[in-house]
Design an enzyme around this catalytic site. Structure first.
Site, PDB file in Angstrom:
ATOM      1  N   LEU A 142       3.298  -2.310  23.079  1.00  5.25           N
ATOM      2  CA  LEU A 142       4.359  -1.492  23.131  1.00  5.25           C
ATOM      3  C   LEU A 142       4.914  -1.260  21.652  1.00  5.25           C
ATOM      4  O   LEU A 142       4.793  -2.504  20.730  1.00  5.25           O
ATOM      5  CB  LEU A 142       5.379  -2.169  23.942  1.00  5.25           C
ATOM      6  CG  LEU A 142       4.604  -1.785  25.341  1.00  5.25           C
ATOM      7  CD1 LEU A 142       6.364  -1.814  26.543  1.00  5.25           C
ATOM      8  CD2 LEU A 142       4.519  -0.585  25.383  1.00  5.25           C
ATOM      9  N   ASP A 143       4.903  -0.449  21.373  1.00  8.98           N
ATOM     10  CA  ASP A 143       5.760   0.154  19.593  1.00  8.98           C
ATOM     11  C   ASP A 143       7.216  -1.395  19.468  1.00  8.98           C
ATOM     12  O   ASP A 143       7.713  -1.228  20.691  1.00  8.98           O
ATOM     13  CB  ASP A 143       6.771   0.677  19.566  1.00  8.98           C
ATOM     14  CG  ASP A 143       5.376   2.096  19.226  1.00  8.98           C
ATOM     15  OD1 ASP A 143       4.535   1.243  18.649  1.00  8.98           O
ATOM     16  OD2 ASP A 143       5.741   2.776  19.187  1.00  8.98           O
ATOM     17  N   ARG A 144       7.742  -2.183  18.488  1.00  4.16           N
ATOM     18  CA  ARG A 144       8.893  -3.392  18.876  1.00  4.16           C
ATOM     19  C   ARG A 144      10.202  -2.442  19.640  1.00  4.16           C
ATOM     20  O   ARG A 144      10.949  -3.309  20.355  1.00  4.16           O
ATOM     21  CB  ARG A 144       9.179  -2.705  17.050  1.00  4.16           C
ATOM     22  CG  ARG A 144      10.438  -4.080  17.476  1.00  4.16           C
ATOM     23  CD  ARG A 144      10.776  -3.605  15.582  1.00  4.16           C
ATOM     24  NE  ARG A 144      11.205  -2.181  15.381  1.00  4.16           N
ATOM     25  CZ  ARG A 144      11.225  -1.797  14.525  1.00  4.16           C
ATOM     26  NH1 ARG A 144      10.517  -2.310  12.987  1.00  4.16           N
ATOM     27  NH2 ARG A 144      12.131  -0.482  13.946  1.00  4.16           N
ATOM     28  N   THR A 146      10.096   0.251  21.891  1.00  2.90           N
ATOM     29  CA  THR A 146       9.681   0.519  22.951  1.00  2.90           C
ATOM     30  C   THR A 146      10.491  -0.617  24.179  1.00  2.90           C
ATOM     31  O   THR A 146       8.853  -1.511  23.764  1.00  2.90           O
ATOM     32  CB  THR A 146       8.359   1.081  22.997  1.00  2.90           C
ATOM     33  OG1 THR A 146       8.248   2.090  22.567  1.00  2.90           O
ATOM     34  CG2 THR A 146       7.948   1.795  24.535  1.00  2.90           C
ATOM     35  N   ARG A 285       5.601   9.791  20.448  1.00  5.56           N
ATOM     36  CA  ARG A 285       6.696  10.293  19.509  1.00  5.56           C
ATOM     37  C   ARG A 285       6.742  11.259  19.094  1.00  5.56           C
ATOM     38  O   ARG A 285       7.318  11.862  18.632  1.00  5.56           O
ATOM     39  CB  ARG A 285       7.113   8.495  18.823  1.00  5.56           C
ATOM     40  CG  ARG A 285       7.687   7.941  19.577  1.00  5.56           C
ATOM     41  CD  ARG A 285       7.590   6.501  19.040  1.00  5.56           C
ATOM     42  NE  ARG A 285       8.371   6.325  17.806  1.00  5.56           N
ATOM     43  CZ  ARG A 285       8.353   4.930  16.442  1.00  5.56           C
ATOM     44  NH1 ARG A 285       7.411   4.361  16.953  1.00  5.56           N
ATOM     45  NH2 ARG A 285       8.986   5.504  15.767  1.00  5.56           N
TER      46      ARG A 285
END
Length: 349
Positions: A142-144, A146, A285
């Site tokens: 997961l993105d930082r 998220t 996004r």
């Protein structure tokens, strides 16, 4: 003359254990960029133009994003270095895998690093194998900023099966996002487009017809598809169960040109559920940005940094549910993470 230092690009990480300690390793691919003085810059530009590269349909990164993203990265590095998982973060565990609910602003690698201590300290662990003999892998990332579900496997064999399932799109995922923009006229929509890096290295939306074409850096435009449904607008709506999500086959948009967004219209608060069929970097996004409902706090993709007198430390995107066939038992499993406070607040008028 010494060569310039190589640029490091970190690849998926793995933890290996010895009886007394564990060592955090990551595979690195090293690329070296060497510019030849013999090449005429004007010749380079002419060559690039002759390549007829695909043109991105989403806008470049806003200038404000560079400074804000740097500050967020520094804050996350500090927060991540102190992070440790607790039993409250664990959604599910058996002898083959552990599913956790990652908080916002923490890097995936730090979550992985904290698993051994959790298993050693917890009397509730069902590892089945001593913690110092486990081969822990991140099955998904997961993105930082998220939050939400991450799957960590406990052996190489299970990892390979589950990673393949993610790659082959055999895992169903839903996300919740809080967006700002004009209230959509659709209740459900599916977006199909291209995805790739522009010549400046940023991820961008490309036309669906550009899929397969080569980009300036040598990579190719890949397909991406996301289905959305509106859950609430300005607090009016309800948080349905992820299992109730249904794709509207009749309302599918195949992206071929730039979106026309009226930035001067009234801005609404919109809570959406997203179901990505593919798993491209920043996919949800980017598609929210293309639809004109950028995620709140997502400054990289035109999301508001300040809203109603408050500034945001990260984007509001949450990995809500995962459904797949268990890599060992073969039984269907479905995991769901509790929604963050911002999602509950979005349902209040």
């Amino acid at each position: 003359m010494p060569f310039p230092l190589p640029l490091l690009s970190l690849q998926p990480a793995t933890l290996f254990f010895t009886p007394k300690a564990f060592v955090f390793l990551s595979r690195s691919s090293i690329t070296m960029s060497v510019q030849s003085d013999a090449i005429n810059p004007s010749s380079q530009n002419a060559l690039q133009t002759s390549q007829n590269y695909p043109v991105p349909l989403s806008p470049p990164l806003p200038p404000i994003s560079k400074h804000i993203e740097l500050a967020r990265a520094m804050s996350a590095s500090s927060k991540s270095s102190l992070f440790s998982l607790s039993r409250d973060d664990v959604v599910f565990e058996d002898q083959w895998l552990i599913v956790v609910n990652k908080p916002q602003g923490v890097y995936c690698e730090n979550v992985l690093e904290s698993v051994p201590q959790l298993l050693c300290d917890s009397a509730e662990s069902v590892a089945g194998t001593p913690a110092n003999q486990l081969e822990l892998h991140l099955a998904n990332r997961l993105d930082r900023d998220t939050s939400g579900l991450m799957v960590i496997t406990k052996s190489h064999k299970v990892a390979s099966k589950l990673v393949k399932a993610f790659t082959d799109h055999k895992i169903s995922k839903t996300y919740i996002a809080r967006c700002i923009g004009s209230a959509p006229t659709w209740e459900r929509i599916t977006l199909k487009s291209g995805h790739g890096r522009s010549k400046f290295g940023a991820w961008r939306v490309y036309a669906a017809s550009d899929v397969g074409r080569t980009l300036p850096g040598g990579s190719m435009v890949r397909d991406m598809e996301t289905s959305f449904e509106v859950l609430s607008i300005n607090g009016q709506g309800s948080l349905k169960e992820p299992s109730e999500f249904k794709k509207d086959e009749a309302n599918t948009v195949v992206v071929q040109e730039k979106a026309v967004i009226d930035k001067d219209t009234k801005k609404d608060e919109i809570l959406v559920r997203a179901c990505p069929r593919s798993g491209r970097t920043h996919q949800i996004r980017l598609h929210c940005q293309y639809l004109g409902i950028s995620i709140r706090g997502d400054v990289k993709y035109e999301g508001v940094y300040e809203w109603k007198g408050r500034t945001y430390d990260g984007h509001e995107l949450h990995a809500e549910s995962l459904s797949f066939e268990h890599p060992v038992t073969g039984l269907p499993v479905m995991f769901q993470a509790a929604v963050p406070s911002w999602a509950s607040q979005a349902l209040q008028p």
